[in-house]
Design an enzyme around this catalytic site. Structure first.
Site, mmCIF file in Angstrom:
data_model
loop_
_atom_site.group_PDB
_atom_site.id
_atom_site.type_symbol
_atom_site.label_atom_id
_atom_site.label_comp_id
_atom_site.label_asym_id
_atom_site.label_seq_id
_atom_site.Cartn_x
_atom_site.Cartn_y
_atom_site.Cartn_z
ATOM 1 N N GLN A 78 0.768 -1.236 0.093
ATOM 2 C CA GLN A 78 0.034 0.109 -0.069
ATOM 3 C C GLN A 78 1.015 1.300 0.095
ATOM 4 O O GLN A 78 1.978 1.396 0.392
ATOM 5 C CB GLN A 78 -0.818 -0.004 1.295
ATOM 6 C CG GLN A 78 -2.073 -0.986 1.054
ATOM 7 C CD GLN A 78 -3.039 -0.672 2.369
ATOM 8 O OE1 GLN A 78 -3.198 -1.397 3.216
ATOM 9 N NE2 GLN A 78 -3.765 0.653 2.311
ATOM 10 N N HIS A 79 0.266 2.313 -0.437
ATOM 11 C CA HIS A 79 0.590 3.938 -0.175
ATOM 12 C C HIS A 79 1.753 4.137 -0.961
ATOM 13 O O HIS A 79 2.133 5.320 -1.044
ATOM 14 C CB HIS A 79 1.291 3.946 1.212
ATOM 15 C CG HIS A 79 0.231 3.656 2.389
ATOM 16 N ND1 HIS A 79 -1.073 4.499 2.303
ATOM 17 C CD2 HIS A 79 0.155 2.826 3.337
ATOM 18 C CE1 HIS A 79 -1.565 3.844 3.426
ATOM 19 N NE2 HIS A 79 -1.056 3.041 4.020
ATOM 20 N N ASP A 231 -2.096 -4.581 -0.112
ATOM 21 C CA ASP A 231 -1.875 -5.839 0.439
ATOM 22 C C ASP A 231 -2.716 -6.513 1.795
ATOM 23 O O ASP A 231 -3.148 -7.484 1.842
ATOM 24 C CB ASP A 231 -0.312 -5.999 0.910
ATOM 25 C CG ASP A 231 0.070 -4.675 1.753
ATOM 26 O OD1 ASP A 231 -0.684 -4.027 1.881
ATOM 27 O OD2 ASP A 231 1.267 -4.793 2.077
#
Length: 475
Positions: A78-79, A231
């Protein structure tokens, strides 16, 4: 004998890519592949997106089913901020989720709009990990690179686009950017950070194909590619998670989450109000110090990580890398309550207790999203991650929670969740229903232990009194 329908699920993480070839009917893993990533930590935490693609092609080929798979999906870290130029090439290395150089920009975002505004409008109060803060950092510190950027992607978006040529994302991963809402991208946030919404991908609904495999990739051209997701959302799918079921993941960092029917809105920032990969929500809390920190304490004490002893009055807060929950970004490890009769084994147990306490305290907040009646205290905690098989971790979680613990037998849950998304394209089921049919959460249940309220009180009191030592934010 009929040939199985085979799908491939991919987990593209910070350190490596894992791929599983899975029988879509039974969930049996038929083949596996893995390839490492390199992370550049000289200045922050960066990685070249081109190596993710190389690792994906290697891992998918290693499953032995690349030329016969009937669908694929990708779960990704992520991110992360992926910036592409007009030719689709990376402008610079991707900024990973754990690159904290954007902490000042995250603080500016919170000051600009207010924590309550973020909780209400976006569902999460942004920290340095959020993509919006990372783009603001790029705009402030590397304006030429920001100006060259023609497309902004999350890691799983980028890989899906390399496979299909289609610019798509999903609601789950997009909810970790800081600019997504159920009604679309939030223009006030994008305006403030100087990001043109035309640079962002379309959000593809769950259960539909993001596109089809192009020639030149690891799959047969025309193979359907599902939307994929972040994820944590993929792991929830991989467990077939239902509302109110608590999950505690023990890795280098620790996470607790559940699937919720209500949208989270926590102005303290403890609970991130992520969307799940379907049509619900994934309230989640994260700590920075978990298995790696406890193992470091064991090494300092010269003991095996399982060599704990009961008793004693010591409190050990293993905040070796600062801490996110509680919000103590500049904290360090702290030992309190040492006595002449304190043993090394008791100190090691105190480190386990200190790491588990923050996760279990946050779990109460996570489960409260659907209201006080939604959480069943007798429902087992699903214990996953690298630490889940350790006896000391199992016993600590049971003793501090007072709840039973279930140990799912399935491994590589992110890749399994992605495989369930791929299978759902073929069967028409929802991806979580596929995983439940596969029985991925099945495993032994360890009975509850009597909750150790004395230890919980010692730790809570120590955290509260340590505020002056650890910096602002202790609570």
């Amino acid at each position: 004998m009929a040939h199985p329908q085979v799908v491939i699920g991919v987990d593209s993480s910070t350190q490596s890519t894992k791929a599983l070839a899975v029988d879509a009917e039974t969930g049996q893993v038929l083949g596996e592949g893995r390839a490492p990533h390199r992370v550049d930590s000289r200045h922050g935490q960066e990685s070249d997106p081109d190596q993710w693609w190389d690792a994906l092609t290697t891992a998918v080929a290693a499953t032995g089913w690349a030329d016969r798979a009937q669908a694929l999906a990708i779960g990704g870290q992520q991110h992360g901020l992926v910036t592409l130029d007009a030719a689709g090439r990376p402008v610079r290395p991707a900024l990973l989720w754990n690159d904290v150089r954007s902490a000042p920009q995250a603080a500016d975002l919170v000051r600009k709009f207010g924590a309550q505004w973020w909780a209400t409008e976006i569902g999460s109060v942004p920290g340095a990990s959020f993509t919006a803060a990372k783009w603001a950092w790029l705009r402030a510190t590397e304006p030429d690179n920001a100006d060259r950027t023609a497309a902004v992607r999350l890691p799983h978006d980028h890989l899906t686009e390399r496979l299909t040529g289609t610019a798509t994302t999903d609601r789950g991963d997009a909810s970790g950017t800081g600019w997504w809402t159920p009604d679309g991208y939030h223009t006030a946030v994008l305006d403030h950070i100087g990001l043109d919404p035309a640079l962002l991908p379309a959000v593809t609904p769950a259960g539909t194909a993001a596109g089809h495999a192009l020639p030149g990739g690891p799959l047969r051209p025309g193979t359907p590619i599902a939307t994929g997701t972040g994820d944590n959302m993929a792991a929830a799918l991989g467990l077939g998670l239902t509302p109110g079921t608590p999950v505690l993941s023990l890795g280098t960092s620790g996470t607790v989450y559940t699937v919720a029917r209500n949208r989270p809105a926590d102005p303290t920032g403890t609970v991130a109000g992520f969307a799940d990969a379907l049509d619900g929500w994934l309230p989640l809390a994260c700590t920075l110090n978990c298995t790696l920190a406890v193992d470091r304490i064991a090494t300092l004490l010269g003991r095996d990580r399982q060599d704990v002893e009961p008793g004693g009055t010591a409190v050990l807060l293993p905040y070796l890398d600062g801490e996110r929950t509680p919000a103590l970004p500049h904290a360090s490890g702290l030992l309190h309550g040492l006595r002449h009769d304190t043993t090394p084994g008791q100190l090691l147990q105190a480190a386990y207790d200190g790491a588990a306490y923050s996760l279990l305290a946050a779990l109460d907040d996570v489960l409260a999203v659907d209201g006080p009646d939604a959480a069943d205290p007798d429902r087992p905690i699903l214990l996953i991650g690298g630490g889940a098989q350790g006896r000391a971790w199992q016993d600590t979680v049971r003793r501090l929670s007072g709840r039973p613990v279930q140990l799912p037998a399935a491994r590589e849950l992110v890749a399994l969740g992605a495989a369930a998304q791929a299978a759902a394209l073929l069967t028409g089921e929802s991806a979580d229903a596929v995983a439940r049919r596969w029985g991925t959460a099945d495993g032994p249940v360890l009975p509850a232990l009597t909750r150790d309220d004395a230890a919980l009180e010692r730790i809570a009191t120590t955290i509260s009194h340590a505020a002056a030592l650890q910096g602002d934010g202790a609570h």
